[in-house]
Scaffold this active site. Structure first.
Site, PDB file in Angstrom:
ATOM      1  N   THR A   8       3.625  35.094  -1.216  1.00  0.00           N
ATOM      2  CA  THR A   8       3.258  34.000  -1.279  1.00  0.00           C
ATOM      3  C   THR A   8       3.590  33.065  -2.128  1.00  0.00           C
ATOM      4  O   THR A   8       4.417  33.175  -2.745  1.00  0.00           O
ATOM      5  CB  THR A   8       1.614  34.299  -2.227  1.00  0.00           C
ATOM      6  OG1 THR A   8       2.053  35.321  -3.124  1.00  0.00           O
ATOM      7  CG2 THR A   8       1.079  35.458  -1.142  1.00  0.00           C
TER       8      THR A   8
ATOM      9  N   ASP B 284       2.762  39.483  -2.273  1.00  0.00           N
ATOM     10  CA  ASP B 284       2.060  38.749  -3.663  1.00  0.00           C
ATOM     11  C   ASP B 284       2.889  38.046  -4.183  1.00  0.00           C
ATOM     12  O   ASP B 284       2.649  39.117  -5.563  1.00  0.00           O
ATOM     13  CB  ASP B 284       0.452  39.200  -3.454  1.00  0.00           C
ATOM     14  CG  ASP B 284      -0.093  38.307  -4.384  1.00  0.00           C
ATOM     15  OD1 ASP B 284       0.340  37.031  -4.420  1.00  0.00           O
ATOM     16  OD2 ASP B 284      -1.544  38.333  -4.463  1.00  0.00           O
ATOM     17  N   ALA B 285       3.770  37.703  -4.474  1.00  0.00           N
ATOM     18  CA  ALA B 285       4.499  37.637  -5.993  1.00  0.00           C
ATOM     19  C   ALA B 285       4.236  35.787  -6.492  1.00  0.00           C
ATOM     20  O   ALA B 285       4.634  35.747  -7.289  1.00  0.00           O
ATOM     21  CB  ALA B 285       5.964  37.359  -5.820  1.00  0.00           C
ATOM     22  N   LYS B 286       3.602  34.819  -5.594  1.00  0.00           N
ATOM     23  CA  LYS B 286       3.455  33.472  -6.272  1.00  0.00           C
ATOM     24  C   LYS B 286       4.915  32.521  -6.519  1.00  0.00           C
ATOM     25  O   LYS B 286       4.283  32.301  -7.470  1.00  0.00           O
ATOM     26  CB  LYS B 286       2.346  33.536  -7.218  1.00  0.00           C
ATOM     27  CG  LYS B 286       0.599  33.842  -6.391  1.00  0.00           C
ATOM     28  CD  LYS B 286      -0.484  34.084  -7.960  1.00  0.00           C
ATOM     29  CE  LYS B 286      -1.233  35.218  -6.857  1.00  0.00           C
ATOM     30  NZ  LYS B 286      -1.583  36.432  -6.354  1.00  0.00           N
ATOM     31  N   VAL B 287       5.609  33.119  -5.432  1.00  0.00           N
ATOM     32  CA  VAL B 287       6.854  32.420  -6.480  1.00  0.00           C
ATOM     33  C   VAL B 287       6.819  30.908  -6.310  1.00  0.00           C
ATOM     34  O   VAL B 287       6.484  30.432  -5.014  1.00  0.00           O
ATOM     35  CB  VAL B 287       7.827  33.011  -5.725  1.00  0.00           C
ATOM     36  CG1 VAL B 287       8.514  33.058  -4.725  1.00  0.00           C
ATOM     37  CG2 VAL B 287       8.792  33.155  -6.615  1.00  0.00           C
TER      38      VAL B 287
END
Length: 277
Positions: free
Chosen positions: A121, A94-97
């Site tokens: 993510t 879960d890095a929301k990159v």
């Protein structure tokens, strides 16, 4: 095997749609493991959680921020945590990159090649070209933020937008784009919060076959039964119900891993009961 095939196999093997979030909060780590500010304590904690739940989950999801907070040692703990998870269980970072050009290429190489995560993510704000280095990896997956679980998600995600002659909330336009990316790349998943079951049902209708990662059950207030019934795909699966705090911090003493296992069993069984109803 593709990510979706591996995810389906893991779910069938465990009889579970439960995804456990490995989010080590220094304020909540059991004190007998060691100092809370020591990344070795994080690793000992994660090892115990993983060993007690591997037969109960379809995936794990560590959140990058919890590890970066420990500095370089935290990154090493994250990499070692990935190694501790059996290879047949998918692991989502879960890095929301989401970034441009060679920067996204570098992120993809780091997360997929150097660190060996199965999925990541991403936020879609910069458009398809910013995600292409992730989407084009046929053996991995990309979970696109569509409708997040936080109270402020509506500030932008609910804004009405007109695209191709259709006016609807931005989150549905993002879901539509992700559906098209899935047709082009075959590696897309979605992120929709359990705190918005109506929106989850709308997204599922728009994207009947895409896997949906669902945070927000438990501590954030999302109702489990409503969430499951809103998000199941036509085959009765297609969801990864993420739980972190409610599982990994179910106990704080020397038996914390056994408490986590009991909480995971309870949640897995509740999810399956909701599937059947």
């Amino acid at each position: 095997m593709s990510f979706r095939e591996r995810l389906r196999a893991a779910s069938e093997r465990s009889g579970s749609l439960l995804c456990v979030g490995l989010d080590p909060d220094p304020a909540r780590l059991p004190t007998h493991l060691g100092p809370a500010d020591d990344a070795r304590t994080v690793l000992a904690f994660n090892r115990a959680i993983i060993e007690s739940t591997t037969d109960l989950v379809c995936a794990y999801k560590p959140n990058l921020g919890f590890y970066l907070a420990y500095g370089p040692a935290g990154v090493e703990a994250l990499i070692e945590t990935r190694r501790l998870i059996p290879p047949e269980i998918p692991v989502i970072l879960d890095a929301k990159v989401g970034d441009l050009g060679n920067t996204s290429v570098a992120y993809a190489r780091a997360y997929f090649d150097a660190w060996n995560f199965d999925a990541v993510t991403v936020h879609p704000y910069m458009g398809e070209d910013s995600l292409e280095p992730f989407l084009s990896r046929s053996d991995r997956a990309v979970f696109v933020l569509v409708k997040t679980s936080n109270p402020g998600s509506g500030d932008l995600q609910d804004l009405p937008v007109t695209d191709e002659g259709t006016t609807e909330p931005l989150y549905l336009r993002v879901a539509e784009r992700a559906r098209r990316w899935q047709g082009r790349y075959g590696t897309c998943g979605l992120v929709v919060g359990a705190t918005y079951p109506r929106q989850l049902a709308e997204v599922r209708e728009r994207c009947p076959d895409l896997p949906i990662l669902v945070p927000g059950v438990g501590a954030q207030g999302g109702d489990l039964t409503t969430t499951v019934q809103a998000g199941l795909d036509p085959a009765g699966g297609g969801l990864l119900i993420n739980a972190a705090r409610g599982v990994i911090y179910a106990g704080t003493g020397p038996d914390f891993a056994q408490a986590a296992r009991r909480a995971a069993i309870e949640l897995r069984d509740a999810i399956n009961q909701a599937r059947q109803s």
